[in-house]
Scaffold this motif. Structure first.
Motif, PDB file in Angstrom:
ATOM      1  N   THR A  21      -5.850  -0.927  -0.270  1.00  0.00           N
ATOM      2  CA  THR A  21      -6.556  -0.462   0.923  1.00  0.00           C
ATOM      3  C   THR A  21      -7.746  -1.361   1.216  1.00  0.00           C
ATOM      4  OG1 THR A  21      -5.940   1.799   0.338  1.00  0.00           O
ATOM      5  CG2 THR A  21      -7.592   1.553   2.030  1.00  0.00           C
ATOM      6  N   LEU A  31       0.826  -1.206   0.000  1.00  0.00           N
ATOM      7  CA  LEU A  31       0.000   0.000   0.000  1.00  0.00           C
ATOM      8  C   LEU A  31       0.862   1.259   0.000  1.00  0.00           C
ATOM      9  CD1 LEU A  31      -2.744   1.386   0.192  1.00  0.00           C
ATOM     10  CD2 LEU A  31      -2.701   1.014   2.667  1.00  0.00           C
ATOM     11  N   PHE A  75     -10.847   5.682   6.341  1.00  0.00           N
ATOM     12  CA  PHE A  75     -10.549   5.455   4.923  1.00  0.00           C
ATOM     13  C   PHE A  75     -11.751   5.790   4.047  1.00  0.00           C
ATOM     14  CE2 PHE A  75     -11.192   2.405   1.427  1.00  0.00           C
ATOM     15  CZ  PHE A  75     -10.273   2.942   0.536  1.00  0.00           C
ATOM     16  N   CYS A  93     -14.740  -2.234   0.978  1.00  0.00           N
ATOM     17  CA  CYS A  93     -14.468  -1.608   2.279  1.00  0.00           C
ATOM     18  C   CYS A  93     -15.762  -1.356   3.039  1.00  0.00           C
ATOM     19  CB  CYS A  93     -13.714  -0.297   2.097  1.00  0.00           C
ATOM     20  SG  CYS A  93     -12.016  -0.509   1.564  1.00  0.00           S
ATOM     21  N   HIS A 135      -3.440   9.592   5.081  1.00  0.00           N
ATOM     22  CA  HIS A 135      -3.811   8.230   5.498  1.00  0.00           C
ATOM     23  C   HIS A 135      -2.606   7.431   5.987  1.00  0.00           C
ATOM     24  CE1 HIS A 135      -5.745   4.130   4.765  1.00  0.00           C
ATOM     25  NE2 HIS A 135      -6.468   4.725   5.688  1.00  0.00           N
TER      26      HIS A 135
END
Length: 312
Positions: free
Chosen positions: A100, A51, A237, A194, A278
């Motif tokens: 992610t 990532l 996120f 997600c 992030h």
């Protein structure tokens, strides 16, 4: 000489780029050093390294695109370099989003307790499952970026049509813009994954909390704390992505918008916030990275204190 707006843009982008590369580079460095020390690497470290590297590439390509737009405005959008940047940008953007989502799925499989045979099987095979998902994420990102090569070959072999600029705009920019918009809409899939991870974690937390209440323990156990940390990470996120993704799509279609240059400049500043900020959220949410970060801060603080001149 750059205008005042361009000067502000350069300062902001340079600052965000420095912070983002430093944060993501820190994640890569700490995990790689730990890997060399222990001669072994955990699954979460692999995900974080993948990532962070994708984020570094994304930050560099966004900044390169912005600087190229300012330094070579006459040829911007009609050169091989811009086409290459678009290919790398599409790949880095999609790989960042997919990795992610891999992190969110890892939190789900590692922490959540859901009484379903398939989910139980996934938890047992978590290492193999996550490695397959990581490899699949990389391949999907690569496949999505391949169609952008058509634009690169077009710029390499196209014939100049200076006498008919309107025709060239319709041929080269509008199809390319819609193609890039279509390709980048694929980022909705990692977002949905997600979102599913978030709701399943929330469901698992509610179920676990009810079990705790039945036993009347009176305090939150480690499992509850782990659920809360994972849910907070996924929520942050999702919030960042909600801001990032629409702006990114607007930037992609900037060729069709009046004042496209200004739109790109504002979009660059906003989109760089996501991969830059992030990284520090990931650092503070990981015990190993957080400990290394705090240790580094103490070292810097001590170094600055020793360098401070003595005043009698």
């Amino acid at each position: 000489m750059p205008s005042a707006i361009e000067a502000i843009y350069i300062i902001l982008i340079a600052g965000e780029l420095t912070i983002g590369i430093w944060g993501n580079g820190f994640i890569v460095l700490v995990n790689c050093i730990d890997w060399l020390k222990r001669r072994d690497i955990s699954l979460i470290d692999i995900i974080l390294i993948s990532l962070a590297i994708s984020r570094i590439c994304l930050l560099c390509v966004i900044s390169l695109d912005g600087f190229f737009m300012l330094l070579f405005p006459g040829t911007y959008g009609n050169s091989v370099l811009v086409s290459i940047v678009n290919v790398v940008w599409t790949f880095a953007n999609n790989s960042s989003l997919w990795f992610t989502s891999c992190l969110s799925i890892f939190y789900l499989l590692k922490i959540a307790n859901i009484s379903h045979p398939f989910f139980f099987w996934l938890k047992l095979k978590i290492n193999k499952v996550m490695l397959v998902i990581l490899l699949g994420s990389f391949l999907i990102s690569l496949i999505i970026s391949v169609p952008k090569n058509d634009d690169m070959w077009y710029h390499l072999f196209k014939v100049s049509h200076e006498e008919n600029i309107t025709w060239e705009f319709k041929v080269s920019k509008i199809p390319g813009t819609f193609k890039q918009l279509t390709l980048n809409l694929g980022g909705r899939v990692p977002f949905i994954l997600c979102l599913i991870s978030f709701f399943l974690l929330l469901f698992s937390l509610v179920r676990h909390t009810k079990q705790i209440q039945l036993h009347a323990t009176g305090f939150r156990d480690p499992s509850t704390e782990a659920h809360m940390r994972a849910i907070k990470a996924v929520i942050i996120f999702l919030l960042l992505l909600i801001v990032y993704y629409p702006v990114f799509l607007v930037m992609t279609s900037s060729a069709l918008i009046p004042q496209g240059k200004l739109v790109l400049m504002i979009g660059d500043i906003v989109t760089v916030i996501f991969p830059s900020s992030h990284s520090f959220i990931l650092i503070m949410g990981n015990s190993k990275l957080r400990e290394a970060f705090l240790k580094m801060l103490r070292f810097v603080k001590g170094f600055l204190r020793r360098r401070k001149p003595f005043v009698p």
